[in-house]
Scaffold this active site. Structure first.
Site, mmCIF file in Angstrom:
data_model
loop_
_atom_site.group_PDB
_atom_site.id
_atom_site.type_symbol
_atom_site.label_atom_id
_atom_site.label_comp_id
_atom_site.label_asym_id
_atom_site.label_seq_id
_atom_site.Cartn_x
_atom_site.Cartn_y
_atom_site.Cartn_z
ATOM 1 N N GLY A 2 3.008 -0.693 8.821
ATOM 2 C CA GLY A 2 4.357 -0.371 8.375
ATOM 3 C C GLY A 2 4.351 -0.115 6.890
ATOM 4 N N HIS A 3 4.767 1.067 6.504
ATOM 5 C CA HIS A 3 4.831 1.393 5.079
ATOM 6 C C HIS A 3 6.265 1.741 4.715
ATOM 7 C CE1 HIS A 3 0.342 2.734 4.831
ATOM 8 N NE2 HIS A 3 0.501 1.440 4.906
ATOM 9 N N LYS A 53 0.826 -1.215 0.000
ATOM 10 C CA LYS A 53 0.000 0.000 0.000
ATOM 11 C C LYS A 53 0.856 1.259 0.000
ATOM 12 C CE LYS A 53 -2.437 -1.071 3.732
ATOM 13 N NZ LYS A 53 -2.249 -2.501 3.934
ATOM 14 N N THR A 112 7.790 -5.605 12.618
ATOM 15 C CA THR A 112 8.369 -6.559 13.564
ATOM 16 C C THR A 112 9.556 -7.340 12.988
ATOM 17 O OG1 THR A 112 6.822 -8.238 12.816
ATOM 18 C CG2 THR A 112 6.144 -6.916 14.707
ATOM 19 N N ARG A 159 9.348 -9.928 11.321
ATOM 20 C CA ARG A 159 9.036 -11.360 11.260
ATOM 21 C C ARG A 159 8.934 -11.806 9.801
ATOM 22 N NH1 ARG A 159 3.585 -11.570 14.774
ATOM 23 N NH2 ARG A 159 3.286 -9.583 13.747
ATOM 24 N N GLN A 195 -3.411 -2.022 7.599
ATOM 25 C CA GLN A 195 -3.782 -3.434 7.655
ATOM 26 C C GLN A 195 -4.642 -3.788 6.435
ATOM 27 O OE1 GLN A 195 -4.481 -1.699 10.967
ATOM 28 N NE2 GLN A 195 -2.293 -1.910 11.141
HETATM 29 P P1 IMP Z 1 -2.248 -6.058 16.371
HETATM 30 O O1 IMP Z 1 -2.827 -5.139 15.336
HETATM 31 O O2 IMP Z 1 -0.876 -5.644 16.820
HETATM 32 O O3 IMP Z 1 -3.188 -6.294 17.520
HETATM 33 O O4 IMP Z 1 -2.042 -7.494 15.683
HETATM 34 C C1 IMP Z 1 -3.129 -8.309 15.315
HETATM 35 C C2 IMP Z 1 -2.851 -9.053 14.029
HETATM 36 O O5 IMP Z 1 -2.785 -8.129 12.955
HETATM 37 C C3 IMP Z 1 -1.511 -9.809 14.013
HETATM 38 O O6 IMP Z 1 -1.665 -10.982 13.244
HETATM 39 C C4 IMP Z 1 -0.584 -8.848 13.301
HETATM 40 O O7 IMP Z 1 0.501 -9.521 12.690
HETATM 41 C C5 IMP Z 1 -1.537 -8.274 12.263
HETATM 42 N N1 IMP Z 1 -1.142 -6.939 11.803
HETATM 43 C C6 IMP Z 1 -1.294 -5.768 12.444
HETATM 44 N N2 IMP Z 1 -0.839 -4.757 11.686
HETATM 45 C C7 IMP Z 1 -0.409 -5.292 10.534
HETATM 46 C C8 IMP Z 1 0.144 -4.732 9.326
HETATM 47 O O8 IMP Z 1 0.304 -3.518 9.158
HETATM 48 N N3 IMP Z 1 0.442 -5.625 8.349
HETATM 49 C C9 IMP Z 1 0.224 -6.951 8.491
HETATM 50 N N4 IMP Z 1 -0.297 -7.514 9.583
HETATM 51 C C10 IMP Z 1 -0.609 -6.684 10.599
#
Ligand code: IMP
Length: 429
Positions: free
Chosen positions: A40-41, A16, A300, A302, A223
Site C-alpha cells: 500500500g502506497h 516508500k 487493511t 490495521r 514490503q
Molecule cells: P501477506 O503478504 O498478505 O501474505 O502477509 C504476510 C505478512 O506480510 C503479514 O504480516 C502482513 O501484514 C505483511 N505485509 C504484507 N504486505 C505488507 C506491506 O505492504 N506493508 C507492511 N506489511 C505487509
C-alpha cells in the site's frame, strides 16, 4: 549508474511511496518486481491523495509503469485500481502500463485459501493481508499457476484449471471452507480477460530496449527486507523475496541493471501483522508514536505496532538488501520527545548479542538493549535543508548511520514530495 532500486529495510510501511514518487519524477520508467496488492502506497500530490496497491507509483507522474513477472496480479484488483485512479485523472492505458504476460494471477480461490488457512492457524496466525498472496506464490513455484498469457488460450486455461482446482478444493474442503467450480473461475476470468489482456506484453524485451536507449529505470520494491521469505522473520513474512537482487529476476533484466540501491527506513520502527518485534513499545510512548505517525495499514487499516529504531535489523537489512544509501523518513514524529532511543543489540538468555538470530523461538525471546539520546523540542516537519534541523536531530541521524554502517543519503521531512533533503542523488551515483 542510471537506475535506482528502492527497497524497505524494516517491516514495510517505511514511507516508500513518497520517496518513489519523488524519484519517479526523475525516472522514465517505474517497475514493480515483487509482491502484489498486499502493498500500500499513499502519495500526496497537492490536494490529491492517491492510494496505490498494485500500480507502479510512477503513473502518478505520467511515467511508464511496469508490472514485472515477479509480481502476483489479481486481475480484478488491478482493474478496480485502474478505474479508481483514472477517475482521479491519471492516464492508465496499454501505452502507459505494461504488465508482464508471464505474471502469475491471483484468483478468488487464492483469497479463500489464504483466509481459511489463517483461520485454521488460530493463535499462530501470520496476520496476512488476506489477499491470496501466499497461495499464489506457492502455485507459481509448484508450476500450476494460471499466468496472464493463459487468458488468451481457452484450451490451456481448461487443463491448468483442473490441476489448480484439484489442489485448492482439496485444501478448502479439508479446512471446512466452500469450494469452487471450474465454471465459476472460467466465468470470472472471461469477464476480466478482455480488459486485462491488452496490458499484457513481453516486459523483459521492452525493458531491454529501454535500457539500451539509456532510459532511466526506477525499480519499486514492496514490503521490506524483514518480511523477505528468506531473510525476514520467517514464518512471519510475506511470500516473496524483497531484496534488491529480485528487481532483476522479477522484471527480466540482468543484475547490473539494478543500479543504486536506496533502502528506506523510518526513524522509528513499525510492524503490521504478527511476529517478533524486539524494540516494540507497549507503553504510552508506543501509543504516541502510533498517533503522531498516523500508523494505520494502508491496505487493511490495521493499527501498526510501534517501537524505537532497531539498528541491528536495519544493518542486517542493508547488508542482505545490497543497500548503497538510506532514505530516512518520518523524523518529525520524534519531535518533542525528551529522549529518543535506538536498539543497539539484544539480550538473549542472559547474553548480549548484536545480530538477529534465525530461529523464531530465539527471536521471540530477544530483549532489546537501548541506547538513549537527548530528544529535540524544535520541529523538523517540512525541513528542506540540513541547516533547518536541530543539533540533537542531526546527532540522532549520525548515530544511526554509524550503527547501521550505511550513509543516510536522503531525508524525508513530511508527506509532501518537496519536503526532502537530498545528500546524494541516487540517479547520479
Ligand atoms: P501477506 O503478504 O498478505 O501474505 O502477509 C504476510 C505478512 O506480510 C503479514 O504480516 C502482513 O501484514 C505483511 N505485509 C504484507 N504486505 C505488507 C506491506 O505492504 N506493508 C507492511 N506489511 C505487509
Amino acid at each position: 549508474m542510471s537506475n535506482v532500486t528502492v527497497i524497505g529495510t524494516q517491516w514495510g510501511d517505511e514511507g516508500k511511496g513518497k520517496i518513489v514518487d519523488w524519484l519517479a519524477s526523475r525516472a522514465d520508467i517505474v517497475v514493480r518486481f515483487q509482491g502484489g496488492h498486499n502493498a500500500g502506497h499513499t502519495l500526496v500530490v497537492g490536494d490529491q491523495v492517491y492510494k496505490l496497491s498494485l500500480l507502479p507509483s510512477g503513473l502518478v507522474r505520467g511515467k511508464t509503469g511496469v508490472i514485472g513477472n515477479g509480481v502476483v496480479v489479481d486481475p480484478e484488483a488491478l482493474l478496480s485500481e485502474i478505474d479508481r485512479v483514472s477517475a482521479q485523472g491519471l492516464v492508465v492505458n496499454p501505452e502507459t502500463l505494461w504488465v508482464a504476460d508471464n505474471v502469475p494471477l491471483i484468483l478468488p480461490l487464492h483469497v479463500a485459501t489464504d483466509r481459511a488457512r489463517e483461520a485454521a492457524r488460530g493463535d499462530r496466525k501470520i496476520g496476512t493481508t488476506g489477499r491470496g498472496i501466499g497461495p499464489a506464490y506457492e502455485d507459481k513455484v509448484a508450476r500450476r499457476a494460471i499466468r496472464l498469457c493463459d487468458l488468451a488460450e481457452p484450451e490451456t486455461l481448461d487443463w491448468k484449471l483442473d490441476e489448480l482446482l484439484l489442489h485448492h478444493n482439496t485444501l478448502l474442503a479439508g479446512l471446512g471452507a466452500a469450494t469452487f467450480t471450474k465454471q465459476e473461475i472460467l466465468d470470472h476470468l472471461a469477464r476480466l480477460a478482455p480488459r486485462v489482456l491488452p496490458y499484457a506484453c513481453s516486459v523483459w524485451e521492452r525493458l531491454d530496449e529501454a535500457r539500451r536507449a539509456g532510459r532511466r529505470i526506477l525499480f519499486e520494491g514492496a514490503q521490506a527486507v524483514m518480511l523477505d521469505v528468506d531473510h525476514g522473520t520467517y514464518p512471519f513474512v510475506t511470500s516473496s523475496n524483497t531484496v534488491a537482487a529480485v528487481a532483476a529476476s522479477g522484471s527480466g533484466v540482468g543484475p547490473g541493471s539494478v543500479g543504486f540501491v536506496l533502502g528506506i527506513a523510518k526513524a522509528y520502527t513499525t510492524r503490521v501483522g504478527e511476529g517478533p518485534f524486539p524494540s516494540e513499545l507497549f507503553d504510552d510512548v508506543g501509543q504516541k508514536l502510533g498517533e503522531r505517525g498516523r500508523e494505520f495499514g494502508t491496505v487493511t487499516g490495521r493499527p501498526r505496532r510501534c517501537g524505537w529504531f532497531d539498528a541491528v535489523l536495519v544493518r542486517r537489512a542493508s547488508r542482505v538488501g545490497g543497500v548503497n544509501g538510506i532514505a530516512l523518513t518520518k523524523l518529525d514524529v520524534l519531535d518533542g520527545f525528551e529522549e529518543v532511543k535506538i536498539c543497539i543489540g539484544y539480550e538473549l538468555d542472559g547474553q548480549m548479542i548484536t545480530s538477529f538470530p534465525s530461529s523464531p523461538a530465539a527471536q521471540a525471546r530477544l530483549k532489546p538493549v537501548f541506547e538513549s539520546m537527548p530528544g529535540w523540542q524544535e520541529t523538523t516537519f517540512g525541513a528542506r535543508s540540513w541547516a533547518d534541523l536541530p543539533a540533537a536531530a542531526i546527532k540522532y541521524i549520525r548515530r544511526i548511520e554509524e550503527l547501521i554502517e550505511a550513509p543516510v543519503t536522503l531525508l524525508s521531512t513530511s508527506p509532501e514530495r518537496d519536503d526532502t533533503i537530498l545528500m546524494r542523488d541516487p540517479f547520479e551515483d
